[in-house]
Scaffold this motif. Structure first.
Motif, PDB file in Angstrom:
ATOM      1  N   LEU A 128       0.849  -1.190   0.000  1.00  6.22           N
ATOM      2  CA  LEU A 128       0.000   0.000   0.000  1.00  6.22           C
ATOM      3  C   LEU A 128       0.880   1.233   0.000  1.00  6.22           C
ATOM      4  CD1 LEU A 128      -2.852  -0.844   2.522  1.00  6.22           C
ATOM      5  CD2 LEU A 128      -3.003  -0.685   0.046  1.00  6.22           C
ATOM      6  N   LEU A 129       0.508   2.224  -0.823  1.00  8.41           N
ATOM      7  CA  LEU A 129       1.233   3.489  -0.836  1.00  8.41           C
ATOM      8  C   LEU A 129       1.042   4.197   0.499  1.00  8.41           C
ATOM      9  CD1 LEU A 129       0.236   4.840  -4.363  1.00  8.41           C
ATOM     10  CD2 LEU A 129       2.501   4.088  -3.662  1.00  8.41           C
ATOM     11  N   VAL A 167       0.518   7.285   0.846  1.00  8.54           N
ATOM     12  CA  VAL A 167      -0.579   8.226   0.555  1.00  8.54           C
ATOM     13  C   VAL A 167      -1.156   7.845  -0.800  1.00  8.54           C
ATOM     14  CG1 VAL A 167       0.396  10.153   1.864  1.00  8.54           C
ATOM     15  CG2 VAL A 167       0.968   9.901  -0.543  1.00  8.54           C
ATOM     16  N   SER A 168      -2.390   8.224  -1.072  1.00  6.95           N
ATOM     17  CA  SER A 168      -2.986   7.940  -2.380  1.00  6.95           C
ATOM     18  C   SER A 168      -2.187   8.624  -3.475  1.00  6.95           C
ATOM     19  CB  SER A 168      -4.428   8.441  -2.429  1.00  6.95           C
ATOM     20  OG  SER A 168      -5.215   7.734  -1.511  1.00  6.95           O
ATOM     21  N   CYS A 169      -2.106   7.998  -4.639  1.00  7.76           N
ATOM     22  CA  CYS A 169      -1.418   8.577  -5.790  1.00  7.76           C
ATOM     23  C   CYS A 169      -2.093   9.896  -6.156  1.00  7.76           C
ATOM     24  CB  CYS A 169      -1.464   7.606  -6.969  1.00  7.76           C
ATOM     25  SG  CYS A 169      -0.743   8.271  -8.481  1.00  7.76           S
ATOM     26  N   SER A 200      -4.966   5.850  -6.781  1.00  3.27           N
ATOM     27  CA  SER A 200      -4.780   4.470  -6.318  1.00  3.27           C
ATOM     28  C   SER A 200      -4.011   4.438  -5.002  1.00  3.27           C
ATOM     29  CB  SER A 200      -4.014   3.675  -7.371  1.00  3.27           C
ATOM     30  OG  SER A 200      -3.681   2.393  -6.871  1.00  3.27           O
ATOM     31  N   ARG A 201      -4.232   3.397  -4.211  1.00  2.00           N
ATOM     32  CA  ARG A 201      -3.462   3.177  -2.993  1.00  2.00           C
ATOM     33  C   ARG A 201      -2.445   2.054  -3.175  1.00  2.00           C
ATOM     34  NH1 ARG A 201      -4.421   4.905   2.155  1.00  2.00           N
ATOM     35  NH2 ARG A 201      -2.278   4.217   2.251  1.00  2.00           N
ATOM     36  N   TRP A 210       8.788   5.209  -3.849  1.00  2.00           N
ATOM     37  CA  TRP A 210       7.539   4.542  -4.204  1.00  2.00           C
ATOM     38  C   TRP A 210       7.113   4.891  -5.614  1.00  2.00           C
ATOM     39  CZ3 TRP A 210       4.671   1.222  -1.247  1.00  2.00           C
ATOM     40  CH2 TRP A 210       5.013   1.112   0.102  1.00  2.00           C
ATOM     41  N   CYS A 226       3.441   4.353  -8.100  1.00  3.29           N
ATOM     42  CA  CYS A 226       2.065   3.878  -8.168  1.00  3.29           C
ATOM     43  C   CYS A 226       2.019   2.627  -9.047  1.00  3.29           C
ATOM     44  CB  CYS A 226       1.160   4.969  -8.738  1.00  3.29           C
ATOM     45  SG  CYS A 226      -0.555   4.432  -8.963  1.00  3.29           S
TER      46      CYS A 226
END
Length: 185
Positions: A45-46, A48-50, A55-56, A65, A67
């Motif tokens: 899981l990221l 924070v959201s992209c 996307s997470r 990181w 996406c």
């Protein structure tokens, strides 16, 4: 077959796990797994959201990181001096038993002006693709409009566009992020 770790020449005397895919001890299997994760990344899981597609799901590398959906590097910012890229799409909107086939570069604004029940699909393309679809489904067309009966042929075409797409907006976000990434390169 020997029960010794393949790294025995280097002095390893560790036991080989019964389910090991190759003759390596747990320590050497772990070292290979760490190397592979650094090389190919680890899906996770990221944090924070992209910012591009929302996307997470991400891929973690030692360098940072990315996406997993749109491949945008988390933390990268698009060049603010560049104009946003234009993304023309053909859209398929359902209202009752009819489907509108149209095109736009700004679907959210366009859809706000059109009464509809559901966004069925997006297809990359401009007015030429839209004209091809109008000709392709001309037998289903309501005269002098961009609305079509939701017949079997049109339904099959939309089903093909939807293969592997849970949410048409996520696909649109991915296309947009691809254009942003190409623009930044």
């Amino acid at each position: 077959m020997s029960n010794a770790c393949l790294a025995a020449d280097a002095g390893c005397r560790g036991p080989i796990p019964d389910d090991a895919p190759v003759r390596l001890c747990a320590a050497h299997l772990g070292a290979i797994a760490e190397w592979q994760a650094d090389h190919d990344g680890t899906v996770d899981l990221l944090p924070v959201s992209c910012r591009v597609c929302g996307s997470r799901l991400g891929v973690r590398f030692p360098s940072g990181w990315m996406c997993a959906v749109c491949e945008w590097a988390v933390g990268d910012v698009a060049d603010g001096e560049l104009p946003p890229p234009r993304l023309d799409v053909v859209y398929y909107l359902r209202y009752a038993d009819r489907v509108k086939i149209g095109t736009t570069a700004n679907p959210r604004r366009r859809f706000a002006a059109i009464r509809h029940d559901e966004l069925l699909a997006f297809e990359r393309g401009d007015r030429l693709v839209e004209a091809r679809r109008h000709a392709q489904f001309s037998e289903l067309r309501h005269p002098r409009t961009e609305w079509f009966r939701y017949g079997d042929e049109l339904r099959r075409h939309i089903d093909v566009l939807r293969v592997g797409v849970d949410d048409p907006w996520r696909l649109h976000h991915r296309w947009r992020s691809e254009l942003l990434a190409a623009q930044a390169a």
